[in-house]
Design a protein around this motif. Structure first.
Motif, PDB file in Angstrom:
ATOM      1  N   SER A  25       0.828  -1.217   0.000  1.00  0.00           N
ATOM      2  CA  SER A  25       0.000   0.000   0.000  1.00  0.00           C
ATOM      3  C   SER A  25       0.855   1.257   0.000  1.00  0.00           C
ATOM      4  O   SER A  25       0.344   2.364  -0.161  1.00  0.00           O
ATOM      5  N   ARG A  26       2.146   1.077   0.175  1.00  0.00           N
ATOM      6  CA  ARG A  26       3.071   2.214   0.224  1.00  0.00           C
ATOM      7  C   ARG A  26       4.189   1.967  -0.779  1.00  0.00           C
ATOM      8  O   ARG A  26       4.532   0.823  -1.049  1.00  0.00           O
ATOM      9  N   SER A  27       4.748   3.019  -1.293  1.00  0.00           N
ATOM     10  CA  SER A  27       5.838   2.880  -2.246  1.00  0.00           C
ATOM     11  C   SER A  27       6.939   1.999  -1.675  1.00  0.00           C
ATOM     12  O   SER A  27       7.453   2.260  -0.589  1.00  0.00           O
ATOM     13  N   ILE A  28       7.302   0.960  -2.412  1.00  0.00           N
ATOM     14  CA  ILE A  28       8.327   0.056  -1.894  1.00  0.00           C
ATOM     15  C   ILE A  28       9.715   0.693  -1.964  1.00  0.00           C
ATOM     16  O   ILE A  28      10.669   0.160  -1.399  1.00  0.00           O
ATOM     17  N   ARG A  29       9.824   1.833  -2.624  1.00  0.00           N
ATOM     18  CA  ARG A  29      11.097   2.565  -2.580  1.00  0.00           C
ATOM     19  C   ARG A  29      11.415   3.022  -1.162  1.00  0.00           C
ATOM     20  O   ARG A  29      12.573   3.270  -0.834  1.00  0.00           O
ATOM     21  N   THR A  30      10.386   3.155  -0.326  1.00  0.00           N
ATOM     22  CA  THR A  30      10.580   3.622   1.048  1.00  0.00           C
ATOM     23  C   THR A  30      10.669   2.465   2.046  1.00  0.00           C
ATOM     24  O   THR A  30      10.751   2.684   3.246  1.00  0.00           O
ATOM     25  N   ILE A  31      10.636   1.250   1.537  1.00  0.00           N
ATOM     26  CA  ILE A  31      10.714   0.062   2.393  1.00  0.00           C
ATOM     27  C   ILE A  31      12.103  -0.530   2.223  1.00  0.00           C
ATOM     28  O   ILE A  31      12.506  -0.866   1.110  1.00  0.00           O
ATOM     29  N   TYR A  32      12.846  -0.632   3.327  1.00  0.00           N
ATOM     30  CA  TYR A  32      14.248  -1.007   3.164  1.00  0.00           C
ATOM     31  C   TYR A  32      14.466  -2.501   2.997  1.00  0.00           C
ATOM     32  O   TYR A  32      15.518  -2.932   2.532  1.00  0.00           O
ATOM     33  N   ARG A  33      13.478  -3.300   3.358  1.00  0.00           N
ATOM     34  CA  ARG A  33      13.630  -4.742   3.178  1.00  0.00           C
ATOM     35  C   ARG A  33      12.269  -5.369   2.989  1.00  0.00           C
ATOM     36  O   ARG A  33      11.347  -5.099   3.772  1.00  0.00           O
ATOM     37  N   MET A  34      12.124  -6.199   1.962  1.00  0.00           N
ATOM     38  CA  MET A  34      10.927  -6.988   1.790  1.00  0.00           C
ATOM     39  C   MET A  34      11.329  -8.445   1.675  1.00  0.00           C
ATOM     40  O   MET A  34      12.373  -8.764   1.096  1.00  0.00           O
ATOM     41  N   ALA A  35      10.506  -9.297   2.257  1.00  0.00           N
ATOM     42  CA  ALA A  35      10.882 -10.698   2.346  1.00  0.00           C
ATOM     43  C   ALA A  35       9.671 -11.601   2.199  1.00  0.00           C
ATOM     44  O   ALA A  35       8.532 -11.173   2.344  1.00  0.00           O
ATOM     45  N   TRP A  36       9.971 -12.854   1.929  1.00  0.00           N
ATOM     46  CA  TRP A  36       8.964 -13.914   1.911  1.00  0.00           C
ATOM     47  C   TRP A  36       9.321 -14.921   3.002  1.00  0.00           C
ATOM     48  O   TRP A  36      10.490 -15.286   3.164  1.00  0.00           O
ATOM     49  N   TYR A  37       8.289 -15.361   3.693  1.00  0.00           N
ATOM     50  CA  TYR A  37       8.391 -16.431   4.673  1.00  0.00           C
ATOM     51  C   TYR A  37       7.333 -17.465   4.318  1.00  0.00           C
ATOM     52  O   TYR A  37       6.415 -17.196   3.541  1.00  0.00           O
ATOM     53  N   ARG A  38       7.441 -18.622   4.921  1.00  0.00           N
ATOM     54  CA  ARG A  38       6.412 -19.634   4.698  1.00  0.00           C
ATOM     55  C   ARG A  38       6.198 -20.450   5.973  1.00  0.00           C
ATOM     56  O   ARG A  38       7.085 -20.548   6.815  1.00  0.00           O
ATOM     57  N   GLN A  39       5.004 -21.004   6.052  1.00  0.00           N
ATOM     58  CA  GLN A  39       4.678 -21.832   7.211  1.00  0.00           C
ATOM     59  C   GLN A  39       3.905 -23.049   6.737  1.00  0.00           C
ATOM     60  O   GLN A  39       2.796 -22.935   6.192  1.00  0.00           O
ATOM     61  N   ALA A  40       4.511 -24.210   6.930  1.00  0.00           N
ATOM     62  CA  ALA A  40       3.881 -25.474   6.592  1.00  0.00           C
ATOM     63  C   ALA A  40       3.045 -25.939   7.778  1.00  0.00           C
ATOM     64  O   ALA A  40       3.268 -25.502   8.919  1.00  0.00           O
ATOM     65  N   PRO A  41       2.084 -26.827   7.528  1.00  0.00           N
ATOM     66  CA  PRO A  41       1.253 -27.327   8.624  1.00  0.00           C
ATOM     67  C   PRO A  41       2.103 -27.909   9.758  1.00  0.00           C
ATOM     68  O   PRO A  41       3.068 -28.651   9.509  1.00  0.00           O
ATOM     69  N   ARG A  42       1.785 -27.511  10.968  1.00  0.00           N
ATOM     70  CA  ARG A  42       2.424 -28.024  12.188  1.00  0.00           C
ATOM     71  C   ARG A  42       3.914 -27.661  12.253  1.00  0.00           C
ATOM     72  O   ARG A  42       4.676 -28.306  12.986  1.00  0.00           O
ATOM     73  N   LYS A  43       4.314 -26.647  11.506  1.00  0.00           N
ATOM     74  CA  LYS A  43       5.709 -26.197  11.565  1.00  0.00           C
ATOM     75  C   LYS A  43       5.759 -24.703  11.850  1.00  0.00           C
ATOM     76  O   LYS A  43       4.776 -23.977  11.649  1.00  0.00           O
ATOM     77  N   ARG A  44       6.931 -24.250  12.261  1.00  0.00           N
ATOM     78  CA  ARG A  44       7.116 -22.838  12.532  1.00  0.00           C
ATOM     79  C   ARG A  44       7.307 -22.086  11.213  1.00  0.00           C
ATOM     80  O   ARG A  44       7.752 -22.651  10.205  1.00  0.00           O
ATOM     81  N   ARG A  45       6.977 -20.809  11.254  1.00  0.00           N
ATOM     82  CA  ARG A  45       7.198 -19.973  10.081  1.00  0.00           C
ATOM     83  C   ARG A  45       8.698 -19.891   9.817  1.00  0.00           C
ATOM     84  O   ARG A  45       9.490 -19.691  10.747  1.00  0.00           O
ATOM     85  N   GLU A  46       9.077 -20.004   8.546  1.00  0.00           N
ATOM     86  CA  GLU A  46      10.494 -19.978   8.209  1.00  0.00           C
ATOM     87  C   GLU A  46      10.782 -18.965   7.111  1.00  0.00           C
ATOM     88  O   GLU A  46       9.938 -18.682   6.260  1.00  0.00           O
ATOM     89  N   TYR A  47      11.977 -18.484   7.143  1.00  0.00           N
ATOM     90  CA  TYR A  47      12.468 -17.506   6.173  1.00  0.00           C
ATOM     91  C   TYR A  47      12.674 -18.168   4.821  1.00  0.00           C
ATOM     92  O   TYR A  47      13.155 -19.297   4.740  1.00  0.00           O
ATOM     93  N   VAL A  48      12.309 -17.448   3.750  1.00  0.00           N
ATOM     94  CA  VAL A  48      12.498 -17.969   2.400  1.00  0.00           C
ATOM     95  C   VAL A  48      13.485 -17.108   1.606  1.00  0.00           C
ATOM     96  O   VAL A  48      14.477 -17.608   1.085  1.00  0.00           O
TER      97      VAL A  48
END
Length: 119
Positions: A25-48
């Motif tokens: 919703s905001r210009s990503i030029r002003t966001i210093y880091r964007m990332a993807w994470y994922r969470q499988a069933p019965r597992k903790r969220r992990e960095y991608v």
């Protein structure tokens, strides 16, 4: 607060490809880091993967060489191109943004998009 909306999740066969999108919703030029994470069933969220405002990218070992993160500053979108998908990639994928909000370090998350890899 930045609002993030993910899209592109689907059911795909092993070996297939998908491209996830994250709209900000905001210009990503002003966001210093964007990332993807994922969470499988019965597992903790992990960095991608992540991409900085300087276009530096990093990946989890489990996806290196298969996934590519990129950004489109003109459209305020971040993508995750996923190739050679395997069942272990099945998860809800979340977009994350780190930015300054009135001088305070802030983090926002999207609602997630489901990726299922199965034959």
């Amino acid at each position: 607060q930045v609002q993030l909306v993910e899209s592109g999740g689907a059911l795909v066969q092993p070996g297939g490809s998908l491209r996830l999108s994250c709209a900000s919703s905001r210009s990503i030029r002003t966001i210093y880091r964007m990332a993807w994470y994922r969470q499988a069933p019965r597992k903790r969220r992990e960095y991608v993967a992540e991409i900085t405002h300087e276009n530096t990218t990093m990946y989890a070992d489990s996806v290196k060489g298969r996934f590519t993160i990129s950004r489109d500053n003109a459209r305020d979108l971040v993508y995750l191109q996923m190739n050679s998908l395997v069942p272990e990639d099945t998860a809800v994928y979340y977009c994350n943004a780190d930015y300054l909000d009135f001088g305070t370090h802030t983090s926002s998350w999207g609602q997630g998009t489901q990726v299922t890899v199965a034959s």
